[in-house]
Write an enzyme that holds these catalytic residues in place. Sequence first.
Site, mmCIF file in Angstrom:
data_model
loop_
_atom_site.group_PDB
_atom_site.id
_atom_site.type_symbol
_atom_site.label_atom_id
_atom_site.label_comp_id
_atom_site.label_asym_id
_atom_site.label_seq_id
_atom_site.Cartn_x
_atom_site.Cartn_y
_atom_site.Cartn_z
ATOM 1 N N GLU A 1 0.846 -1.196 0.000
ATOM 2 C CA GLU A 1 0.000 0.000 0.000
ATOM 3 C C GLU A 1 0.881 1.245 0.000
ATOM 4 O O GLU A 1 0.405 2.353 0.121
ATOM 5 C CB GLU A 1 -0.978 -0.011 1.178
ATOM 6 C CG GLU A 1 -0.337 -0.043 2.549
ATOM 7 C CD GLU A 1 -0.606 1.205 3.351
ATOM 8 O OE1 GLU A 1 0.272 2.093 3.303
ATOM 9 O OE2 GLU A 1 -1.647 1.297 4.011
ATOM 10 N N CYS B 1 -3.389 -4.444 3.883
ATOM 11 C CA CYS B 1 -2.306 -5.320 4.350
ATOM 12 C C CYS B 1 -2.307 -6.693 3.681
ATOM 13 O O CYS B 1 -1.483 -7.528 3.996
ATOM 14 C CB CYS B 1 -2.391 -5.514 5.861
ATOM 15 S SG CYS B 1 -2.187 -3.996 6.789
ATOM 16 N N HIS C 1 -1.951 -12.463 10.248
ATOM 17 C CA HIS C 1 -1.584 -11.057 10.065
ATOM 18 C C HIS C 1 -1.395 -10.398 11.434
ATOM 19 O O HIS C 1 -2.133 -10.693 12.376
ATOM 20 C CB HIS C 1 -2.654 -10.318 9.252
ATOM 21 C CG HIS C 1 -2.398 -8.848 9.174
ATOM 22 N ND1 HIS C 1 -1.226 -8.352 8.663
ATOM 23 C CD2 HIS C 1 -3.131 -7.780 9.578
ATOM 24 C CE1 HIS C 1 -1.260 -7.027 8.742
ATOM 25 N NE2 HIS C 1 -2.401 -6.653 9.292
#
Lengths: 132, 350
Positions: free
Chosen positions: B81, B113, B235
């Site tokens: 990103e 993400c 994550h």
Amino acid sequence: MIGSARYWREIPQRYRYEAAKCAKCGRVAFPPRLVCAGCRGREFTPVKLAQTGVVETFTVIHVAPTGFGDETPYAVGIVKLDDGVRVTAQITDCETGKLAIGDRVKLEFRRLQQDGESGIICYGYKFVPAIG
Amino acid sequence: MEVGIVGYGAYVPRHRIKVEEIAKVWGADAPSYKKGLMLREKSVPTPDQDTITMSVEAARHAVRRAGIDPALIGAIYVGSESHPYAVKPSGTVVAEALGATPEIHCADMEFACKAGSEGMFVALSLVKAGQMPYALGIGADTSQGAPGDALEYSASAGAAAYIFGREKIVAVCEDTYAYMTDTPDFWRREYQFYPRHAGRYTGEPAYFKHVLSCARGLMAKSKTTPADFRWAVFHQPNGKFPMRAAQELGFSKEKVEQGWLSPTLGNTYSGSSPMGLSAILDVAKPGDRILMVSYGSGAGSDGFIWRVTDHITAVQGLAPHTRAQLEDRPIYIDYGTYAKYRGKIRKLAE
């Protein structure tokens, strides 16, 4: 600041460390040359430089040229690579006061400069302390 | 024919900032942030590092482990990103630096993400489809948190790269699964410097819903349970979320700790779960099974099941280990230096 065309021409050297080895006398030129500085030979084979070496000498820049002012103080040094070729480049990720001749360093891909906020970003190599 | 990871690599910048240093500037209570987010410090990119430079270094590590001619790589997908250019691909610079041009397909991926695992998924699928012998998926970010925002304590920098192929596989992909919905938990509009988020809403209906549903869906699809896995990686937006997700799914702390890098690395966004996976592969043994679930706001999760092969031991030592990079002589900086490095200080126009 270097323009798009010159930056693009130097990509093989700046990104991939491509040098030229004289077919006649074996001398390595980096960046490549049209005529060998040793024997005036004109035939070369492409070789890739070693990516680790030893700091032979360095200086610390306190008054930087345009575009590098934010980076002061920074080190620029001559590094003897493990294949014997000497390369001049910035040495970064180190405290300039603790840098010493003989330190082991390796090549890393970094931003070299940018043409202001809207221009191209130039990438290439710098030296950093070798891991562990 | 089996398809999987043939080479992997990560890159961690050397500079760090501690939670105390950020909290001091904003009058925040460092111990409560450290306890609440389970974060101690985070990596910081220097002004000469960005998504492209870290992607190149991680990819070089992956090529060394794969032991292949980079010219055979058929595709490079860089997920991030924080691509340095709004218009101009990151992937072509990476391809050129590796020596993989010109017969190659490049695309830059974006999904908060999740962009890294997205690139991995597409690269893996192309190899599986027989379109090319090798494909490279990279997750990398130099993410920004607004000054004083909770994100400033976690948004960090790092990269991980995976080369997929059919020969000399180090981790076979046994199954994949994806779970996504439209969930406005975190976003950045065009021309905005910092992202915005919906506070506590980023937890239950966003991160936990997608991560847990993806993990459960993948285990149901593959008829596995947590007992079938030696390792799991999720994550890591902070230290707390992945640990809670593991607990709710029934994974012991011992199975997630190796890939749990966020307490000292921070949230590397697209690099997060891919970097955690690289830390696991550094120590994994043949036969180990790994569950990986990414998360990207907006929102969705990609899930993978990896089975480590006998070949892993031959490649682990060919490039720097992820945790070794994380622990190797970090350079600690103060908030002023951090603000300068991250472009947070308004200067005179050149």
